[in-house]
Design an enzyme around this catalytic site. Structure first.
Site, short mmCIF file in Angstrom:
data_model
loop_
_atom_site.label_atom_id
_atom_site.label_comp_id
_atom_site.label_asym_id
_atom_site.label_seq_id
_atom_site.Cartn_x
_atom_site.Cartn_y
_atom_site.Cartn_z
N TYR A 174 13.87 3.39 -29.86
CA TYR A 174 13.57 4.51 -30.47
C TYR A 174 11.97 5.25 -30.15
O TYR A 174 11.35 4.74 -29.09
CB TYR A 174 13.40 4.68 -32.08
CG TYR A 174 14.84 4.31 -32.48
CD1 TYR A 174 15.84 4.85 -32.21
CD2 TYR A 174 15.30 3.20 -33.09
CE1 TYR A 174 17.37 4.84 -32.56
CE2 TYR A 174 16.74 3.03 -33.67
CZ TYR A 174 17.58 3.75 -33.27
OH TYR A 174 19.13 3.60 -33.70
N ARG A 318 22.69 -9.94 -40.51
CA ARG A 318 24.18 -10.02 -41.05
C ARG A 318 24.50 -11.03 -41.87
O ARG A 318 25.36 -10.79 -42.72
CB ARG A 318 24.87 -10.18 -39.67
CG ARG A 318 24.95 -8.93 -38.99
CD ARG A 318 25.59 -9.21 -37.50
NE ARG A 318 24.47 -10.25 -36.90
CZ ARG A 318 24.77 -10.84 -35.63
NH1 ARG A 318 26.01 -10.58 -35.22
NH2 ARG A 318 24.08 -11.75 -35.24
C1 LIG Z 1 24.51 -3.00 -39.39
C2 LIG Z 1 23.16 -3.08 -39.03
C3 LIG Z 1 22.21 -2.14 -39.06
C4 LIG Z 1 21.06 -2.27 -38.28
N1 LIG Z 1 20.06 -1.28 -38.59
C5 LIG Z 1 18.72 -1.68 -38.18
C6 LIG Z 1 17.62 -0.64 -38.51
O1 LIG Z 1 17.92 0.28 -39.28
N2 LIG Z 1 16.55 -0.93 -37.88
C7 LIG Z 1 16.43 -2.17 -37.29
O2 LIG Z 1 15.15 -2.25 -36.75
N3 LIG Z 1 17.03 -3.01 -36.93
C8 LIG Z 1 18.34 -2.75 -37.37
N4 LIG Z 1 19.38 -3.62 -37.21
C9 LIG Z 1 19.15 -4.95 -36.17
C10 LIG Z 1 18.78 -6.06 -37.38
O3 LIG Z 1 17.57 -5.95 -38.01
C11 LIG Z 1 18.54 -7.44 -36.74
O4 LIG Z 1 17.62 -7.44 -35.76
C12 LIG Z 1 20.02 -8.00 -35.96
O5 LIG Z 1 21.17 -7.55 -36.88
C13 LIG Z 1 19.92 -9.50 -35.78
O6 LIG Z 1 19.90 -10.24 -36.76
P1 LIG Z 1 21.09 -10.92 -37.22
O7 LIG Z 1 21.76 -11.87 -36.13
O8 LIG Z 1 20.29 -11.84 -38.32
O9 LIG Z 1 21.85 -10.05 -37.92
C14 LIG Z 1 20.72 -3.36 -37.76
C15 LIG Z 1 21.65 -4.52 -37.41
C16 LIG Z 1 22.91 -4.27 -38.12
C17 LIG Z 1 23.98 -5.35 -38.11
#
Ligand SMILES: Cc1cc2nc3c(=O)[nH]c(=O)nc-3n(C[C@H](O)[C@H](O)[C@H](O)COP(=O)(O)O)c2cc1C
Length: 390
Positions: A174, A318
């Site tokens: 971004y 997640r």
């Molecule tokens: C549905 C969804 C929406 C996300 N929206 C954002 C967001 O708004 N801002 C951001 O920095 N990362 C966003 N991410 C990334 C997450 O913060 C995180 O870095 C990523 O899911 C990896 O972590 P995890 O393996 O625990 O899911 C999003 C991830 C998911 C799955």
């Protein structure tokens, strides 16, 4: 003695104690009203997930209409959002969990359709190499100063709404990252060119936020910063750039650094010979000045324990969608009932708003825990994260 290392508290440099090391990663649910006002569905979604974790971070909220990245996105761009934003902050602060609003501007990662006819703006007039995106307009110096001040105004609203802090979203391609990246920033004025000039925009935003916080009198307000350490494009952000930026961030007065990656233990995408996890390099560059928050692929208490052995905070994304009571279940010796799969019949109980459910069952299906098979698409998480496509 706490049962796990991540259940111990941590005190930030501003004196604020976070009750444990588990943080809910920022995840947009794409469920706000068209004008960015928080819906009650979103408030219930966050309420359900707070209380056990130490800190809860919202999905990204735009700081201005021109910074909007996708439909259903939260906004902190105008005072009209305040009544609902205050309810959100209250819901997130239950039982001592700290509430943090993630603030951002999408820059070139949006479309003129989302901007209702306006051309997207970025550091330079260079299109991102992603399908469906447009050539942005290069921002004037006046526009740059306006965006810096927009981040400040959004922070003022976060304070008014009762949040404990904001996280500056400098990651996931971004606008802030677009200024830092030699791919998207090819300006020839003081806002581009050398590495030092490319750091100017993020550091100016931090300064502006600090000015706003000081004026507000809320001295213990938290300012966090999220980075993506590498880009796969050439030119693009390479680890050497990030490792020079990190010490500047450590000295800037922010309270934590959050590294956005699909896996806590990921190594360099650009230099396959280098097998040292990126987060370890970043930790060394921080030199103990501020805590490091890591994220990516953490599901079980053992995963979190391994990560918290090395890094101060572990963010979980997640898995907290699937299991809102992850910390509570550990605290009450009920680990056996932690959910690792998302079942359609649990959607209502989990307060998952329908736009988020739609997203998880389409774009995210193989990696949202909906499939038990190991899907090759899971590797996608490690390079270009799907949420970067909004
Ligand atoms: C549905 C969804 C929406 C996300 N929206 C954002 C967001 O708004 N801002 C951001 O920095 N990362 C966003 N991410 C990334 C997450 O913060 C995180 O870095 C990523 O899911 C990896 O972590 P995890 O393996 O625990 O899911 C999003 C991830 C998911 C799955």
């Amino acid at each position: 003695m706490a049962k796990y290392n991540f259940l111990t508290p941590f005190t930030l440099n501003n004196g604020v104690t976070i009750k444990n090391r588990i943080v809910m990663a920022p995840m947009t649910e794409m469920s706000s009203f068209e004008n960015g006002i928080v819906t009650n569905d979103e408030i219930e979604y966050y309420r359900l997930r707070s209380g056990g974790i130490g800190m809860e971070i919202t999905g990204c909220a735009n700081v201005s209409d021109l910074g909007k990245g996708f439909e259903g996105e939260l906004s902190a761009s105008k005072d009209a959002v305040l009544p609902q934003l205050s309810k959100l902050a209250q819901a997130m602060k239950s039982n001592g969990t700290k509430a943090v609003l993630q603030i951002f501007n999408a820059g070139r990662m949006t479309t003129s359709k989302i901007l209702r006819g306006e051309q997207p703006r970025s550091a330079s007039a260079i299109r991102a190499e992603r399908p469906g995106l447009e050539i942005p307009q290069e921002m004037t110096v006046e526009e740059i100063n306006q965006v810096i001040s927009d981040f400040g105004s959004a922070t003022k609203r976060a304070i008014q709404a009762g949040f404990d802090g904001v996280e500056i979203h400098g990651a996931n391609t971004y606008l802030i990252q677009q200024f830092f990246s030699p791919n998207s920033n090819q300006r020839t004025d003081e806002w581009g060119g050398s590495l030092e000039n490319r750091m100017r925009f993020p550091l100016a935003i931090i300064k502006e936020l600090q000015r706003v916080v000081k004026n507000s009198g809320k001295k213990d307000f938290i300012i966090g910063y999220r980075i993506s350490p590498e880009e796969i494009e050439n030119p693009g952000i390479h680890l050497e750039d990030t490792l020079q930026f990190v010490p500047k961030l450590a000295d800037s007065g922010i309270h934590y650094l959050h590294v956005s990656m699909g896996n806590v233990w990921r190594t360099s995408l650009n230099n396959k010979d280098d097998q040292e996890p990126i987060n370890q390099k970043i930790k060394a560059a921080l030199n103990g000045k501020i805590p490091l928050m890591v994220v990516g692929g953490v599901e079980t208490p053992a995963d979190a324990s391994k990560s918290t052995d090395e890094f101060e905070f572990t963010a979980i994304g997640r898995e907290l969608i699937r299991e809102p009571k992850w910390v509570e279940k550990i605290l009450s010796d009920d680990e056996g009932s932690i959910r690792y799969k998302l079942s359609p019949s649990d959607v209502e109980e989990l307060a998952i708003p329908s736009p988020l459910w739609d997203f998880l069952t389409t774009v995210f299906r193989p990696i949202a825990g909906l499939s038990t098979e190991k899907d090759p698409a899971a590797n996608f998480m490690d390079s270009v994260a799907p949420w970067e496509k909004f």
